[in-house]
Each structure stands twice: as C-alpha cells, then as structure tokens.
Design a protein around this motif. Structure first.
Motif, PDB file in Angstrom:
ATOM      1  N   MET A   1       0.846  -1.190   0.000  1.00 44.78           N
ATOM      2  CA  MET A   1       0.000   0.000   0.000  1.00 44.78           C
ATOM      3  C   MET A   1       0.877   1.234   0.000  1.00 44.78           C
ATOM      4  N   THR A   2       0.784   2.014  -1.042  1.00 48.40           N
ATOM      5  CA  THR A   2       1.601   3.224  -1.100  1.00 48.40           C
ATOM      6  C   THR A   2       0.752   4.374  -1.592  1.00 48.40           C
ATOM      7  N   LEU A  78       0.784  -2.030  -6.480  1.00 50.37           N
ATOM      8  CA  LEU A  78      -0.264  -1.259  -5.836  1.00 50.37           C
ATOM      9  C   LEU A  78      -1.586  -1.974  -6.065  1.00 50.37           C
ATOM     10  N   GLU A  79      -2.333  -2.161  -4.972  1.00 42.72           N
ATOM     11  CA  GLU A  79      -3.587  -2.888  -5.078  1.00 42.72           C
ATOM     12  C   GLU A  79      -4.751  -1.952  -5.332  1.00 42.72           C
ATOM     13  N   HIS A  80      -5.700  -2.441  -6.132  1.00 44.45           N
ATOM     14  CA  HIS A  80      -6.977  -1.760  -6.302  1.00 44.45           C
ATOM     15  C   HIS A  80      -8.065  -2.791  -6.056  1.00 44.45           C
ATOM     16  N   SER A 107       0.889 -12.623  -5.473  1.00 49.05           N
ATOM     17  CA  SER A 107       0.107 -13.214  -4.394  1.00 49.05           C
ATOM     18  C   SER A 107      -0.251 -12.148  -3.355  1.00 49.05           C
ATOM     19  N   HIS A 108       0.714 -11.287  -3.010  1.00 48.15           N
ATOM     20  CA  HIS A 108       0.497 -10.227  -2.026  1.00 48.15           C
ATOM     21  C   HIS A 108      -0.534  -9.219  -2.534  1.00 48.15           C
ATOM     22  N   GLU A 109      -0.312  -8.676  -3.713  1.00 49.42           N
ATOM     23  CA  GLU A 109      -1.217  -7.625  -4.212  1.00 49.42           C
ATOM     24  C   GLU A 109      -2.621  -8.178  -4.434  1.00 49.42           C
ATOM     25  N   TYR A 110      -2.704  -9.418  -4.907  1.00 46.94           N
ATOM     26  CA  TYR A 110      -4.011 -10.002  -5.177  1.00 46.94           C
ATOM     27  C   TYR A 110      -4.777 -10.252  -3.873  1.00 46.94           C
ATOM     28  N   LEU A 111      -4.077 -10.689  -2.844  1.00 51.22           N
ATOM     29  CA  LEU A 111      -4.736 -10.935  -1.564  1.00 51.22           C
ATOM     30  C   LEU A 111      -5.357  -9.669  -0.980  1.00 51.22           C
ATOM     31  N   HIS A 112      -4.791  -8.527  -1.368  1.00 51.75           N
ATOM     32  CA  HIS A 112      -5.354  -7.246  -0.921  1.00 51.75           C
ATOM     33  C   HIS A 112      -6.782  -7.029  -1.437  1.00 51.75           C
ATOM     34  N   ALA A 113      -7.172  -7.768  -2.492  1.00 53.25           N
ATOM     35  CA  ALA A 113      -8.562  -7.632  -2.967  1.00 53.25           C
ATOM     36  C   ALA A 113      -9.513  -7.971  -1.816  1.00 53.25           C
ATOM     37  N   SER A 141      -3.103  -5.637   7.973  1.00 50.10           N
ATOM     38  CA  SER A 141      -3.339  -5.376   6.551  1.00 50.10           C
ATOM     39  C   SER A 141      -2.148  -5.775   5.695  1.00 50.10           C
ATOM     40  N   GLU A 142      -0.946  -5.419   6.117  1.00 51.07           N
ATOM     41  CA  GLU A 142       0.234  -5.703   5.300  1.00 51.07           C
ATOM     42  C   GLU A 142       0.997  -6.946   5.767  1.00 51.07           C
ATOM     43  N   GLY A 143       1.152  -7.085   7.075  1.00 47.37           N
ATOM     44  CA  GLY A 143       1.923  -8.228   7.577  1.00 47.37           C
ATOM     45  C   GLY A 143       1.222  -9.553   7.324  1.00 47.37           C
ATOM     46  N   TYR A 211       6.151  -3.118   9.982  1.00 46.78           N
ATOM     47  CA  TYR A 211       4.915  -3.848  10.297  1.00 46.78           C
ATOM     48  C   TYR A 211       4.628  -4.906   9.234  1.00 46.78           C
ATOM     49  N   TYR A 212       5.282  -4.837   8.097  1.00 47.04           N
ATOM     50  CA  TYR A 212       5.205  -5.933   7.123  1.00 47.04           C
ATOM     51  C   TYR A 212       5.916  -7.164   7.717  1.00 47.04           C
ATOM     52  N   THR A 213       7.174  -6.941   8.107  1.00 51.40           N
ATOM     53  CA  THR A 213       7.999  -8.061   8.544  1.00 51.40           C
ATOM     54  C   THR A 213       7.491  -8.668   9.845  1.00 51.40           C
TER      55      THR A 213
HETATM   56 ZN   LIG Z   1       0.581  -4.541   0.520  1.00 49.47          ZN
END
Ligand SMILES: [Zn+2]
Length: 418
Positions: A1-2, A78-80, A107-113, A141-143, A211-213
């Motif tokens: 997320m940026t 970047l996720e939408h 996998s990461h960006e898609y999971l944000h859906a 959200s990110e981790g 907070y990701y790690t």
């Molecule tokens: Zn993310």
C-alpha cells in the motif's frame, strides 16, 4: 500500500492473457515482454493463485480482475479493488529466485482484494487518499498479507514447503536482526507509519520495526497458536474468514474486534497473547509454533569451519568511496563506534578499493581483531574492533529431522496437503 495517483493508464501493445475462474473473467496484461518474459507460464501460475484464494475465501468478490504487469527494471505493486498494477523485472521468469519473488508480489497484491480493499481497519475507511490517516492495524493489513502471500504459493503448489520455510525464515531473520524491534511495538510502528515507515532514515533499523515483517511473523505465530488451542481443528484461516464475514465492506474492524474474532475462533482469550506480540517490545516466542509444526532453526554452520568475519555495517559505493549507510545496534561496527557517512579506507592498513569490502572481510575469521581506517568529515581515524559472525544464518527454518508423524500431519494441514 503506497501513496500514488488515483488514475493509471497503460498504453502500448501489451500481451494480454485472459482466463476465467468460477465464471469470473481475469486477465494478466504483460507490458514489455520483449521476448524475454515467459507469458504462458506466468498466466498459468497466476490462475493457480486465483483458484487457491477462491477456495480459501469461498468466492471471488469482484466481477472482473486485471493483473497489470509492467516489465522493466522496477519492483513493487499497488492494489486496487478489481486490479493490481505491478512493476517487475523483465528477467524474473528466467531464474527460480526472481520468479518466486514475482509470484510473491502477485500473491500479495491479489490478496489485498480481500485483506485491505474489503477487510480493513476501521480508521482507513472510507478511503481518503488526500490525508494522512492513523491506524494501529497495518500489521494485519500488510503483515498478514505478506504471510498469506507465501502460504498461498505453497498451497497452490507454486512454492515447495522448503521454499515457504525459507521465506518465513528470512522474515524472522530480518526481524531478529533489527534492533528497533526492542524499541517500537508492532501496533505503534503501524500508527507511526506516516512519520517513520514512509520517512526512513539511516537510523530507522535502530528505532523502529517494519509492520510488514513483524506482522508476517506474528501471523505465523498466531496461526500456530489458534491451531494448537483447537488441537488443529481451526486456524488463522478461520480467523480471517470470520473477520471478513463480520467486518468487510464499509464496516471495518477495530483492533479490539479483530483480536476478539481470533479469541472466538481459538476458543480462548488471546488478549494477553496479542498484548505481548503487538503492543510490547518483548521478544517473540517461537517455541510453541516450532513445536506445533515440528520445525527448528537450522543449527549453526559447520563448527569445524569458523564463520568469516562480519562487520555489521551497511555500505554503498559513491564516486569511488566506500561510505557507511547504516550501523545497527549490537554489531561490531556499532560497538566500536563506526558512524553513518564514515568512509572506509583500509583494514589493517591495506587499502579497500570500491566494491572490495565484502571480499576483504571474507579473508578474516569471526573473532579476529582488525583496525579499520576511516575518514570522518576529512579527519582520519583508526577504529579497532573485533569482527563478529553474520547472525542471519541462524534463523533459517527447516523441518525438524525428528518431527513426529503428528507434527508432519500438522505441517501438511498448514500447507494444504491434508
Ligand atoms: Zn501490501
């Protein structure tokens, strides 16, 4: 997320690969394949990621989804709500390492859906892209997204169990080698994202934690906690699905509600567990998770061959100069007083040329005393120090050679091989 502009256009002659999963149309759009990128393989694997998520969440929450994959030399995504824009290396399909990194990004960006676009901390909604907003929940959200990005690849058969453990071990090593973990609680690293994570400086590893790690590592430990509390009947998967059912869409969840959902699934009050993992700077306890899955940290390398010398400073080469960019607490460099922006000139009076530092250090053993000659704001200084051992190697995860049949069955359940 940026932070990014709200509109994006892709113009040109991209390669478009369409596929459907559960009657829902998807497309992988590769911009700039240039005869290098393996389009057929990549779309087959993206489809597996979609199918694995559909099984996990019990459906797909959009009418159509686009993976915009812009190939060049960049990295990131970047996720939408119904698409993602990714920047990746054109050469990523050529090596296992590069390809795994790309699959992890997808996998990461898609999971944000699901996790973020629909299931999010209450403070983030309705999404406001013009102002800073403060939340303690970005580690979920990110981790958690980072954690599941790797788990989903294993469940989709795209990463081997060893590759999943390797990815997780890297996150743990990263966390355990970041002194800021002892300074800044996870929930506060999320809250302070606008003044810390988005504005990193050379001292960030000493004062804060990603907070990701840490979020990904905590997700792994929480998963094991729920599994062990329910004797394997339930898992973090159930927590995510319950939270999604209860708080997705316009609702959002408070920190308390998310923790409550986890306690409900575990059938046990986890508030003390969360307080330690997310709100304190106490070291995380890996033992219960290792024990549940039958894992261990790989023992230190060959005792007969002592480790090569380790300085513990990060450097960059700039105009022919070797400049220190980061000095983490607890390293030989930090203990001896090496500073950011010091220029390293020599070790034991032998010149270090640009790019030579790592090679030179490999000529030494851990425990050896050396004198580092540095230039600090035009003054020459000799700094005596004792080289240490690179610590990251000791956090590599592997299946315990004496894992029981029961532990192996739990590992299989986690990997979706049950
Ligand atoms: Zn993310």
């Amino acid at each position: 997320m940026t932070r990014a502009s709200r509109r994006a256009f892709v113009a040109g002659n991209p390669a478009v690969y369409e596929f459907t999963v559960g009657d829902v149309p998807h497309a992988l759009v590769n911009v700039g394949e240039a005869g290098v990128w393996d389009g057929a393989k990549s779309v087959a694997d993206v489809q597996k990621i979609v199918e694995t998520n559909r099984r996990f969440w019990g459906g797909l929450p959009y009418p159509r989804y686009l993976f915009l994959n812009v190939l060049g030399s960049g990295g990131g995504g970047l996720e939408h709500k119904t698409s993602t824009v990714m920047l990746a290396s054109r050469w990523a399909t050529r090596t296992r390492e590069g390809y795994l990194r790309w699959l992890g990004l997808v996998s990461h960006e898609y999971l944000h859906a699901w996790n973020v676009k629909l299931l999010r901390p209450i403070e983030l909604g309705p999404f406001d892209y013009d102002n800073e907003n403060y939340t303690t929940g970005l580690w979920v959200s990110e981790g958690f997204t980072d954690y599941y990005a790797d788990v989903m690849l294993a469940r989709a058969g795209l990463a081997t169990p060893a590759e999943l453990l390797d990815a997780l071990g890297r996150q743990i090593a990263d966390l355990q080698n970041t002194p800021g973990r002892l300074e800044h609680p996870l929930s506060m690293s999320s809250y302070d994202a606008w003044i810390k994570a988005y504005r990193p400086d050379e001292n960030s590893p000493n004062t804060t934690i990603s907070y990701y790690t840490k979020g990904a590592v905590v997700a792994f430990l929480l998963d094991a906690e729920v599994r062990s509390a329910t004797r394997g009947a339930r898992s973090l998967d159930d927590v995510m699905r319950l939270a999604y059912a209860r708080y997705s869409g316009a609702r959002g969840f408070t920190a308390e509600q998310f923790r409550q959902a986890a306690s409900e699934v575990a059938g046990r009050d986890l508030s003390a567990w969360f307080a330690r993992a997310a709100d304190s700077t106490d070291e995380l306890d890996y033992a219960p998770a290792l024990d549940w899955f039958g894992l261990r940290f790989r023992p230190a390398a060959d005792a007969a061959r002592p480790a090569t010398g380790w300085l513990g400073a990060t450097t960059r080469t700039d105009g022919g100069r070797t400049l220190v960019t980061q000095v983490r607490r607890g390293t030989p460099a930090h203990d001896a007083g090496l500073n950011v922006d010091d220029e390293i000139l020599a070790i034991d009076d032998l010149r270090i040329r640009p790019g030579e530092l790592d090679t030179r250090l490999r000529q030494y053993r851990a425990g050896q005393n050396v004198t580092v000659l540095v230039a600090r704001r035009e003054r020459l200084l000799r700094i005596d120090l004792t080289l240490g051992t690179e610590p990251s190697a000791s956090w590599r995860l592997e299946v315990h050679p004496e894992a029981t049949a029961e532990q192996k069955a739990r590992l299989d359940a986690w990997l979706g091989r049950g």
